[in-house]
Design an enzyme around this catalytic site. Structure first.
Site, short mmCIF file in Angstrom:
data_model
loop_
_atom_site.label_atom_id
_atom_site.label_comp_id
_atom_site.label_asym_id
_atom_site.label_seq_id
_atom_site.Cartn_x
_atom_site.Cartn_y
_atom_site.Cartn_z
N GLU B 281 0.82 -1.21 0.00
CA GLU B 281 0.00 0.00 0.00
C GLU B 281 0.85 1.27 0.00
O GLU B 281 0.44 2.30 -0.51
CB GLU B 281 -0.92 0.00 1.24
CG GLU B 281 -2.38 0.13 0.89
CD GLU B 281 -3.30 -0.08 2.09
OE1 GLU B 281 -3.04 0.50 3.17
OE2 GLU B 281 -4.29 -0.80 1.95
N HIS B 302 7.96 -27.00 -1.17
CA HIS B 302 7.29 -28.10 -1.88
C HIS B 302 6.15 -27.58 -2.75
O HIS B 302 5.28 -28.34 -3.14
CB HIS B 302 6.79 -29.13 -0.88
CG HIS B 302 7.90 -29.81 -0.14
ND1 HIS B 302 8.23 -31.12 -0.32
CD2 HIS B 302 8.79 -29.33 0.78
CE1 HIS B 302 9.26 -31.43 0.45
NE2 HIS B 302 9.62 -30.36 1.12
N LYS B 416 -14.63 0.13 -3.51
CA LYS B 416 -15.72 0.51 -2.60
C LYS B 416 -16.78 1.33 -3.34
O LYS B 416 -17.97 1.10 -3.18
CB LYS B 416 -15.17 1.34 -1.43
CG LYS B 416 -14.22 0.58 -0.53
CD LYS B 416 -13.79 1.46 0.64
CE LYS B 416 -12.62 0.84 1.38
NZ LYS B 416 -12.11 1.71 2.46
#
Lengths: 426, 426
Positions: B281, B302, B416
């Site tokens: 951010e 793995h 948003k």
């Protein structure tokens, strides 16, 4: 049926060029069926769902029976001997309600604190072990299995180990096969022609899941139906796995280097971990491959969202969505409405989540991130079976399209060899 | 004291050039102290550890007291209102032993199944809520807080909400501040000059951690000592956070695009999530920034190990190590030795883990991945405090060096806004 929706293609190529991508990818799909590609000794997974589990085998029922009265069953494995079962189980489990038996995992790392606390937790419990290892000598699961077997012995069960341990291992050779034979353990076979990361529909994935109470018949049924939808008989343009693989190749050609799998349900977070192994290990060789990363919505919109929206344009994003989530939890009405949420009062929380995903899709698209969507109907065993097989098939084609062998992993020995040297192994 | 060890620099630049990197980075470090850089309204975190918590404030003790008899305390928050506390708590918690009170999290996503199961789990329990939101109207925590408050009311606690809820919010305005004042809730202030992702040493991180039983005084003490080690008075070459930031800038200049934080202890996995928000951010804007990814050792060797070793050379890797782990769990001796582990019998599991990390470091280095190491002494509150402050400081400099404002997040509103539109919000 899985829906692969992509409205980003036209931004990058004309329809005729996309048609060429599809046709090319079809030749790679064919190789998975006719065995003409690299690594063809490991194609056992392709037709596995068609032959496996017409009904739950008697042996699976015996495994369920052996473990059903245990307080806890610990699955011991790492990588492909662990992620498939964990992915399905996490997707289908409730986070706060314990199952019976409780299913835990060990041997997927060397964290001493974790294993010490696990042993402490198990000390006064009646527990079983499902140990999964082709060789029986992989360091992480071998250490965990020693610690757990040692605890069984301390519990006074030295003579009844076969009532507590199921082994999933090689048919004929290796340390765990030898142990299973000597102690007459119930055992299942890891097939020779299926690599670890493609093994979820073998006993490696199915036995732990059956013991955990998952409807493994439905899981395999989903995979089988999907194998029909994305087989070599299918028209390339109607094959969702092929279209997904072709879009990945297009993104690679357009110099994208990271694929983000965006889970719209956090419960799918281990499906993403499984997916990372599948694609990372299959494609990441010879200096090639898309780096597989994942985010959980909406959590990570508050951490990596800013980067995806406006950071270095490295990535394309694949949304993983569920079209029919449970709608029973609704948002309560609140007279005071201080939080101003009454405009969505009485709406299902899952509906709000879906709108958040749709809003994110559009926002990232507007931010010039190439986006597409993999949509499954429901979060249940059948649809997860579809999804996992979908990814396996797409991965096989995708790696062939990059010009690498999808079924080897030459680089994973390097750290082990160094570790053995440091530990003084002869 | 944190040790930043880097033996990859010389592969990329001559000593004189590296000296220039250090000197340049020092000017960015200075900006964090003199406020001459972008976003200087949000530099409250820089000197916070020096002033905060000479002793545990009375108010914190009151919070502990209020919550200590609860069965469960649910922390409600998302992003920076959540990740700091979760990171420290996860690092210090035992995975299978429940703490008292048990600490859970909610409102960090919109997963209906998760929240439904949480409510079900809490139904017959005496629980408290610590709700953390500057505005009180962020959708995810607001929904969770409504659901949980609704359950408290159903439990017949409508008139005693203040015995169950602690609010951490704005000093003067917003929905949660209003609620806290109306109901006379115990409340704490989110400072105006500290952004969410830098807020772990404010009440946002400290109150939940204090309630969870973490030694927050030691945590802040660690941060304070670290702030001395990496302050602007320090010589650039002796400043580990500055050297880490300078190496990140070097990697950026050398066209690396992904940084992998490799946790050698899985319990640090949420430290990595916190780190992803911090760097992602702060830096991911204006088309710039290193993509922050993480792996857990040895689990992900793995899965992603193959890619890192031999895939597209996108990345550099920063190992996060603990030099003095607990050594009490040792590998049992086994007479039969079928698994051939007796060469490390009686050795601590944590020792094997350290050798695995060392082996991985060398393997990835041999695979031409630029590697470096951040080493902390112990996994405890004091050293975690050091570590988090170290990352905050490195992040501030690093973002300035990229030419972006570390303290805004202009892109996070996009999803948003779309979501509100889809939900029909006016």
């Amino acid at each position: 049926m899985i829906n692969y929706k992509n409205d980003s293609i036209e931004k990058f190529v004309a329809e005729e060029t996309w048609e060429v991508y599809l046709q090319n990818m079809n030749t790679h799909n064919l190789k998975l069926h006719d065995g003409s590609g690299a690594g063809s000794d490991f194609l056992g997974w392709v037709d596995l769902p068609k032959t496996a589990l017409k009904e739950i085998p008697k042996a699976y029922n015996e495994a369920i029976e052996l473990m059903q009265d245990k307080d806890v069953v610990v699955c011991v494995g790492i990588g492909g001997s662990y992620l498939g079962a964990r992915a399905v189980l996490q997707a289908l489990s409730k986070p706060f309600s314990k199952s019976s038996p409780e299913i835990l995992f060990a041997g997927h790392h060397l964290d001493a604190d974790y294993h010490a606390d696990l042993l402490n937790y198990l000390e006064k419990k009646d527990f079983g072990i499902i140990v999964i290892s082709k060789s029986g000598t992989t360091t992480e699961p071998a250490i965990a299995f020693r610690l757990l077997t040692d605890l069984l012995k301390k519990q006074g069960k030295s003579k009844q180990l076969k009532r507590h341990i199921i082994a999933i291992t090689d048919a004929k050779k290796g340390a765990l096969r030898n142990l299973a034979d000597e102690l007459s353990l119930m055992s299942f076979v890891v097939p020779d022609d299926v690599g670890g990361r493609f093994s979820v529909f073998t006993p490696v994935g199915l036995v732990p899941l059956a013991v955990a109470g998952v409807d493994v018949k439905a899981l395999v049924e989903g995979a089988k139906d999907m194998s029909g939808e994305i087989g070599y008989e299918q028209l390339p343009g109607k094959n969702p796995a092929l279209r997904y693989a072709a879009f990945r190749k297009l993104m690679w050609d357009k110099k994208k280097s990271v694929e983000i799998l965006a889970n719209t349900q956090p419960s799918l977070s281990y499906v993403a971990e499984w997916w990372k192994q599948l694609f990372g290990e299959s494609e990441g060789k010879a200096g090639k491959g898309l780096f597989p990363a994942s985010i959980n919505l909406t959590t990570d919109l508050h951490s990596l969202g800013q980067y995806i929206q406006e950071g270095t344009p490295l990535m394309f994003e694949t949304f993983l969505e569920i079209s029919n989530p449970d709608q029973s939890l609704t948002i309560p009405h609140d007279e005071a409405n201080r939080d101003k949420l009454n405009y969505i009062a009485d709406k299902p929380v899952s509906y709000v989540n879906q709108q958040a995903a749709a809003g994110t899709y559009q926002a990232h698209k507007d931010g010039d991130v190439p986006v597409s969507r993999i949509v499954i109907d429901k979060n249940d065993a059948y649809h997860l079976g579809e999804l996992l097989y979908f990814f396996e098939k797409a991965c096989g084609m995708s790696a062939y399209a990059l010009g690498v062998n999808p079924f080897n992993q030459p680089g994973v020995e390097a750290y082990k060899n160094n570790m053995f040297k440091l530990l003084g192994k002869k």
